[in-house]
Write a protein that holds these residues in place. Structure first.
Motif, PDB file in Angstrom:
ATOM      1  N   CYS A  52       0.861  -1.187  -0.081  1.00 54.16           N
ATOM      2  CA  CYS A  52       0.180   0.109  -0.219  1.00 54.16           C
ATOM      3  C   CYS A  52       0.852   1.294   0.136  1.00 54.16           C
ATOM      4  O   CYS A  52       1.875   0.970   0.521  1.00 54.16           O
ATOM      5  N   THR A  53       0.365   2.274  -0.457  1.00 54.29           N
ATOM      6  CA  THR A  53       1.100   3.657  -0.295  1.00 54.29           C
ATOM      7  C   THR A  53       0.457   4.025   1.150  1.00 54.29           C
ATOM      8  O   THR A  53      -0.725   4.094   1.387  1.00 54.29           O
ATOM      9  N   VAL A  54       1.423   4.281   2.187  1.00 50.89           N
ATOM     10  CA  VAL A  54       0.887   4.627   3.515  1.00 50.89           C
ATOM     11  C   VAL A  54       1.153   5.947   4.201  1.00 50.89           C
ATOM     12  O   VAL A  54       2.212   6.389   3.999  1.00 50.89           O
ATOM     13  N   THR A  55       0.221   6.505   4.613  1.00 48.56           N
ATOM     14  CA  THR A  55       0.327   8.017   5.382  1.00 48.56           C
ATOM     15  C   THR A  55       0.040   7.607   6.899  1.00 48.56           C
ATOM     16  O   THR A  55      -1.011   6.833   6.942  1.00 48.56           O
ATOM     17  N   VAL A  56       0.768   8.199   7.852  1.00 48.66           N
ATOM     18  CA  VAL A  56       0.243   7.821   9.225  1.00 48.66           C
ATOM     19  C   VAL A  56      -0.068   9.364   9.653  1.00 48.66           C
ATOM     20  O   VAL A  56       1.012  10.208   9.268  1.00 48.66           O
ATOM     21  N   VAL A  57      -1.038   9.605  10.150  1.00 50.04           N
ATOM     22  CA  VAL A  57      -1.397  10.871  10.879  1.00 50.04           C
ATOM     23  C   VAL A  57      -1.604  10.577  12.381  1.00 50.04           C
ATOM     24  O   VAL A  57      -2.036   9.703  12.927  1.00 50.04           O
ATOM     25  N   HIS A  58      -1.522  11.801  13.108  1.00 49.35           N
ATOM     26  CA  HIS A  58      -1.499  11.599  14.585  1.00 49.35           C
ATOM     27  C   HIS A  58      -2.001  12.949  15.040  1.00 49.35           C
ATOM     28  O   HIS A  58      -2.201  13.769  14.342  1.00 49.35           O
ATOM     29  N   SER A  59      -2.103  13.086  16.354  1.00 41.31           N
ATOM     30  CA  SER A  59      -2.438  14.220  17.063  1.00 41.31           C
ATOM     31  C   SER A  59      -2.011  15.756  16.670  1.00 41.31           C
ATOM     32  O   SER A  59      -2.462  16.678  16.942  1.00 41.31           O
ATOM     33  N   ARG A  60      -0.663  15.608  16.016  1.00 40.47           N
ATOM     34  CA  ARG A  60       0.184  16.871  15.747  1.00 40.47           C
ATOM     35  C   ARG A  60      -0.134  17.156  14.042  1.00 40.47           C
ATOM     36  O   ARG A  60       0.356  18.065  13.661  1.00 40.47           O
ATOM     37  N   SER A  61      -0.915  16.461  13.601  1.00 38.93           N
ATOM     38  CA  SER A  61      -1.124  16.450  11.915  1.00 38.93           C
ATOM     39  C   SER A  61      -2.088  17.442  11.826  1.00 38.93           C
ATOM     40  O   SER A  61      -3.048  17.832  12.453  1.00 38.93           O
ATOM     41  N   ASP A  82      -4.870  19.532   9.373  1.00 42.05           N
ATOM     42  CA  ASP A  82      -5.931  19.184   8.616  1.00 42.05           C
ATOM     43  C   ASP A  82      -6.523  17.430   8.361  1.00 42.05           C
ATOM     44  O   ASP A  82      -6.223  17.007   7.363  1.00 42.05           O
ATOM     45  N   LEU A  83      -6.601  17.026   9.389  1.00 40.27           N
ATOM     46  CA  LEU A  83      -7.058  15.448   9.526  1.00 40.27           C
ATOM     47  C   LEU A  83      -8.187  15.206   8.513  1.00 40.27           C
ATOM     48  O   LEU A  83      -7.722  13.972   7.575  1.00 40.27           O
ATOM     49  N   PRO A  84      -9.170  15.841   8.404  1.00 41.56           N
ATOM     50  CA  PRO A  84     -10.114  15.120   7.487  1.00 41.56           C
ATOM     51  C   PRO A  84      -9.846  15.346   6.120  1.00 41.56           C
ATOM     52  O   PRO A  84      -9.853  14.522   5.301  1.00 41.56           O
ATOM     53  N   ALA A  85      -8.921  16.379   5.594  1.00 45.47           N
ATOM     54  CA  ALA A  85      -8.393  16.251   4.176  1.00 45.47           C
ATOM     55  C   ALA A  85      -7.467  15.376   3.797  1.00 45.47           C
ATOM     56  O   ALA A  85      -7.398  14.705   2.960  1.00 45.47           O
ATOM     57  N   LEU A  86      -6.666  14.906   4.882  1.00 45.55           N
ATOM     58  CA  LEU A  86      -5.548  13.753   4.800  1.00 45.55           C
ATOM     59  C   LEU A  86      -6.399  12.279   4.637  1.00 45.55           C
ATOM     60  O   LEU A  86      -5.959  11.676   3.662  1.00 45.55           O
ATOM     61  N   CYS A  87      -7.329  12.282   5.495  1.00 49.09           N
ATOM     62  CA  CYS A  87      -8.198  11.065   5.452  1.00 49.09           C
ATOM     63  C   CYS A  87      -9.036  10.956   4.336  1.00 49.09           C
ATOM     64  O   CYS A  87      -9.440   9.841   3.857  1.00 49.09           O
ATOM     65  N   ARG A  88      -9.395  12.267   3.730  1.00 45.76           N
ATOM     66  CA  ARG A  88     -10.177  11.961   2.605  1.00 45.76           C
ATOM     67  C   ARG A  88      -9.592  11.283   1.399  1.00 45.76           C
ATOM     68  O   ARG A  88     -10.160  10.958   0.266  1.00 45.76           O
ATOM     69  N   GLN A  89      -8.111  11.239   1.543  1.00 46.66           N
ATOM     70  CA  GLN A  89      -7.575  10.704   0.509  1.00 46.66           C
ATOM     71  C   GLN A  89      -7.228   9.376   0.453  1.00 46.66           C
ATOM     72  O   GLN A  89      -6.850   8.417  -0.390  1.00 46.66           O
ATOM     73  N   ALA A  90      -7.951   8.593   1.668  1.00 52.21           N
ATOM     74  CA  ALA A  90      -7.798   7.172   1.811  1.00 52.21           C
ATOM     75  C   ALA A  90      -8.522   6.170   1.023  1.00 52.21           C
ATOM     76  O   ALA A  90      -9.929   6.392   1.144  1.00 52.21           O
ATOM     77  N   ASP A  91      -8.118   5.266   0.405  1.00 52.97           N
ATOM     78  CA  ASP A  91      -8.891   4.210  -0.111  1.00 52.97           C
ATOM     79  C   ASP A  91      -9.227   3.256   1.257  1.00 52.97           C
ATOM     80  O   ASP A  91     -10.166   2.489   1.132  1.00 52.97           O
ATOM     81  N   ILE A  92      -8.164   3.224   2.048  1.00 54.37           N
ATOM     82  CA  ILE A  92      -8.266   2.407   3.333  1.00 54.37           C
ATOM     83  C   ILE A  92      -8.006   3.334   4.453  1.00 54.37           C
ATOM     84  O   ILE A  92      -6.927   4.026   4.507  1.00 54.37           O
ATOM     85  N   LEU A  93      -8.967   3.432   5.405  1.00 56.50           N
ATOM     86  CA  LEU A  93      -8.580   4.246   6.592  1.00 56.50           C
ATOM     87  C   LEU A  93      -8.728   3.427   7.831  1.00 56.50           C
ATOM     88  O   LEU A  93      -9.716   2.825   8.096  1.00 56.50           O
ATOM     89  N   VAL A  94      -7.886   3.534   8.418  1.00 60.79           N
ATOM     90  CA  VAL A  94      -7.442   2.800   9.942  1.00 60.79           C
ATOM     91  C   VAL A  94      -7.327   3.716  10.968  1.00 60.79           C
ATOM     92  O   VAL A  94      -6.740   4.417  11.064  1.00 60.79           O
ATOM     93  N   SER A  95      -8.408   3.491  11.631  1.00 58.63           N
ATOM     94  CA  SER A  95      -8.300   4.597  12.894  1.00 58.63           C
ATOM     95  C   SER A  95      -7.917   3.851  14.266  1.00 58.63           C
ATOM     96  O   SER A  95      -8.675   2.967  14.658  1.00 58.63           O
TER      97      SER A  95
END
Ligand code: NAD
Length: 303
Positions: free
Chosen positions: A187-196, A198-211
């Motif tokens: 997969c192409t992987v992005t890790v986001v966290h409490s200091r990221s 604009d989380l919604p915009a980053l997550c809207r790129q996800a084919d797979i979202l793991v929370s």
């Protein structure tokens, strides 16, 4: 709104039951050959939630035919005494997997305890040799929750190659190993966290979202790309309408019109964690047998 595929709730209970049935079959075969896998679960103290987790793990082991060994130690157990117990379990040939239930009391150095477990018996996959092995893409014991999530994802998506996966959370137990496993699956992987930002915009790129955050209903409809597959690891207890209930990090009702598949809480990722603990116990036995074989080949006569 874009055309959205019909939503599928991912049934973690049913998948976990299938994994446990596979484990049971392998254990039966091993036992017919005179080998019974063993799992030791170490609990220090009387934390109520930990006692429930340990009881469930032992019950599940018994159900699939794995010999369970419960080590309950008082909350004032010293670091040295706990390390002695682990040393004994490391040397016990009947024990193939060792799990130390976390959290440990404050006076215990958790890192030192986890490092004391033999990497070949480390069914939680927390030893730095296994963490490093996962990062290098080697065949090692990997943490149970992310391993269970991978099984749900493979069942839901089939081929994961090239999909953009966004993991929310960077803990050693879930977020980081999840990202490593997704990377291993191409997969192409992005890790986001409490200091990221604009989380919604980053997550809207996800084919797979793991929370894996631990914040009730943090993720709403505007965080999702239409058709995304959503794995909700979060377990949050809330009081609602005068009763206590468990919810995930994802607002399920808001996400349903957008996701193509989504895990509910409860009944999604939770049951997979224990199922993969059992699977890891068999993998640990296999790795130990391979190591013993390598030793015999390197040194055929007693030396
Ligand atoms: P943790 O507290 O160690 O890590 C939480 C992560 O979330 C951190 O990396 C942090 O940076 C990130 N975070 C915190 N607030 C955030 C925010 N507002 N936006 C984005 N990121 C944020 O927790 P953990 O051990 O990784 O567990 C996470 C959740 O998963 C918890 O709810 C836990 O109960 C659950 N969990 C479930 C299972 C299971 O079997 N289903 C297993 C382990 C953990």
């Amino acid at each position: 709104m874009n055309a959205i595929p019909s939503v599928k709730l991912i049934d973690g209970k049913a998948t976990a039951a299938r994994v446990l049935a596979e484990v049971r079959e392998q254990v039966d075969t091993l036992r017919r050959g005179g080998v019974q896998p063993g799992l030791a679960v170490v609990l220090v103290g009387l934390d109520a939630a930990s006692q429930v987790y340990v009881r469930n793990k032992v019950l599940r082991a018994d159900e699939v035919g794995i010999r369970s060994l419960e080590q309950r130690l008082p909350s004032d157990t010293s670091q040295a005494a706990l390390l002695d117990v682990i040393d004994r379990l490391n040397r016990d040939p009947r024990v193939n997997g060792i799990l130390v239930q976390l959290p440990l009391p404050d006076h215990i150095d958790e890192h030192q305890v986890l490092q004391a477990i033999s990497p070949l018996k480390d069914v939680d996959g927390f030893h730095s040799e296994n963490v490093g092995g996962l990062a290098q893409g080697r065949d090692v014991l990997t943490p149970c929750t992310p391993s269970g999530c991978m099984r749900l994802l493979r069942d839901a998506c089939g081929d994961l190659r090239g999909k953009h996966a966004v993991v929310i959370g960077r803990s050693n137990i879930v977020g980081k190993p999840m990202a490593a496993l997704l990377l291993q699956a191409d997969c192409t992987v992005t890790v986001v966290h409490s200091r990221s930002h604009d989380l919604p915009a980053l997550c809207r790129q996800a084919d797979i979202l793991v929370s894996a955050v631990g914040k009730p209903r943090l993720i709403g409809a505007d965080w999702l790309k239409p058709g995304a597959v959503v794995i909700d690891v979060g377990i949050n207890r809330i009081d609602e309408d005068g009763r206590s209930r468990l919810v995930g990090d994802v607002d399920l009702a808001a996400a349903l019109p957008y996701a193509s598949a989504i895990t509910p809480v409860p009944g999604g990722v939770g049951p997979m964690t224990i199922a993969y603990l059992m699977k890891n116990t068999l993998l640990a036995l296999d790795l130990q047998q391979q190591a013993a074989q390598r030793e015999r080949t390197a040194c055929p006569s007693p030396c």
